[in-house]
Write a protein that holds these residues in place. Structure first.
Motif, PDB file in Angstrom:
ATOM      1  N   ASP A   4       0.826  -1.219   0.000  1.00  0.00           N
ATOM      2  CA  ASP A   4       0.000   0.000   0.000  1.00  0.00           C
ATOM      3  C   ASP A   4       0.854   1.260   0.000  1.00  0.00           C
ATOM      4  N   MET A   5       2.046   1.168   0.586  1.00  0.00           N
ATOM      5  CA  MET A   5       2.945   2.319   0.654  1.00  0.00           C
ATOM      6  C   MET A   5       3.883   2.375  -0.548  1.00  0.00           C
ATOM      7  N   ASN A   6       3.673   1.495  -1.510  1.00  0.00           N
ATOM      8  CA  ASN A   6       4.501   1.427  -2.712  1.00  0.00           C
ATOM      9  C   ASN A   6       5.980   1.187  -2.406  1.00  0.00           C
ATOM     10  N   ILE A   7       6.231   0.399  -1.395  1.00  0.00           N
ATOM     11  CA  ILE A   7       7.604   0.014  -1.058  1.00  0.00           C
ATOM     12  C   ILE A   7       8.098  -0.924  -2.151  1.00  0.00           C
ATOM     13  N   GLN A   8       9.294  -0.685  -2.664  1.00  0.00           N
ATOM     14  CA  GLN A   8       9.844  -1.503  -3.740  1.00  0.00           C
ATOM     15  C   GLN A   8      10.839  -2.548  -3.228  1.00  0.00           C
ATOM     16  N   ARG A  43       3.553 -15.447  -3.128  1.00  0.00           N
ATOM     17  CA  ARG A  43       2.884 -14.692  -4.192  1.00  0.00           C
ATOM     18  C   ARG A  43       3.082 -13.195  -4.017  1.00  0.00           C
ATOM     19  N   LEU A  44       2.940 -12.703  -2.809  1.00  0.00           N
ATOM     20  CA  LEU A  44       3.114 -11.277  -2.545  1.00  0.00           C
ATOM     21  C   LEU A  44       4.559 -10.842  -2.787  1.00  0.00           C
ATOM     22  N   SER A  45       5.505 -11.731  -2.540  1.00  0.00           N
ATOM     23  CA  SER A  45       6.924 -11.412  -2.735  1.00  0.00           C
ATOM     24  C   SER A  45       7.213 -11.000  -4.172  1.00  0.00           C
ATOM     25  N   GLY A  46       6.495 -11.565  -5.113  1.00  0.00           N
ATOM     26  CA  GLY A  46       6.708 -11.241  -6.515  1.00  0.00           C
ATOM     27  C   GLY A  46       6.316  -9.828  -6.883  1.00  0.00           C
ATOM     28  N   ARG A  47       5.605  -9.146  -5.996  1.00  0.00           N
ATOM     29  CA  ARG A  47       5.172  -7.778  -6.271  1.00  0.00           C
ATOM     30  C   ARG A  47       6.198  -6.734  -5.860  1.00  0.00           C
ATOM     31  N   PHE A  48       7.314  -7.185  -5.284  1.00  0.00           N
ATOM     32  CA  PHE A  48       8.373  -6.267  -4.873  1.00  0.00           C
ATOM     33  C   PHE A  48       9.527  -6.351  -5.864  1.00  0.00           C
ATOM     34  N   LYS A  49      10.202  -5.234  -6.029  1.00  0.00           N
ATOM     35  CA  LYS A  49      11.398  -5.216  -6.871  1.00  0.00           C
ATOM     36  C   LYS A  49      12.471  -6.102  -6.243  1.00  0.00           C
ATOM     37  N   SER A  50      12.589  -6.015  -4.930  1.00  0.00           N
ATOM     38  CA  SER A  50      13.568  -6.796  -4.186  1.00  0.00           C
ATOM     39  C   SER A  50      12.989  -7.115  -2.818  1.00  0.00           C
TER      40      SER A  50
END
Length: 128
Positions: A4-8, A43-50
């Motif tokens: 939600d905070m757009n953390i990459q 699954r959620l891990s794939g939504r982060f750059k790292s």
């Protein structure tokens, strides 16, 4: 919350070596009750750059335990917004702030220090 905070980039620190290794797929998840959670995290891990998952032993995680205890004692309002908890790290241990100087102006440990450094006893000490 991080999404939600757009953390990459995210570092997840957990005191469960088992869960960390299951999420990282180093170990198989045999417990059927845990499997949906492990799958969701993957699954959620794939939504982060790292994203990195690290294990920290519970004994070295005192700070997190204290914050979790404080959080469990706070009654949250009936809204979606919760004010952040501001934490200030001090340069000294907290117990130093509660020790007052002796009437002679020396710190409480002055006599111990003098004995260790010079072998001197306090002037008011007896042979006992």
């Amino acid at each position: 919350m991080a999404l939600d905070m757009n953390i990459q980039e995210l570092l997840v620190i957990k005191d469960s070596d088992l869960l960390i290794n299951q999420v990282k797929e180093n170990w198989a998840t045999k417990n059927d009750k845990i499997l949906p959670y492990v799958n969701l995290v993957q699954r959620l891990s794939g939504r982060f750059k790292s994203i990195d998952f690290r294990h920290t032993p519970r004994a070295q995680n005192d700070f997190a335990d204290v914050v979790a205890t404080i959080a469990s004692m706070i009654q949250h309002p009936e809204s979606t917004h919760i004010d952040p908890l501001e934490i200030t790290l001090k340069e000294e241990h907290a117990h130093y702030a509660h020790i007052e100087a002796e009437p002679d102006g020396k710190p409480w440990y002055a006599d111990i220090k003098a004995y260790l450094e010079k072998g001197e006893y306090p002037p008011e000490s007896s042979a006992n």
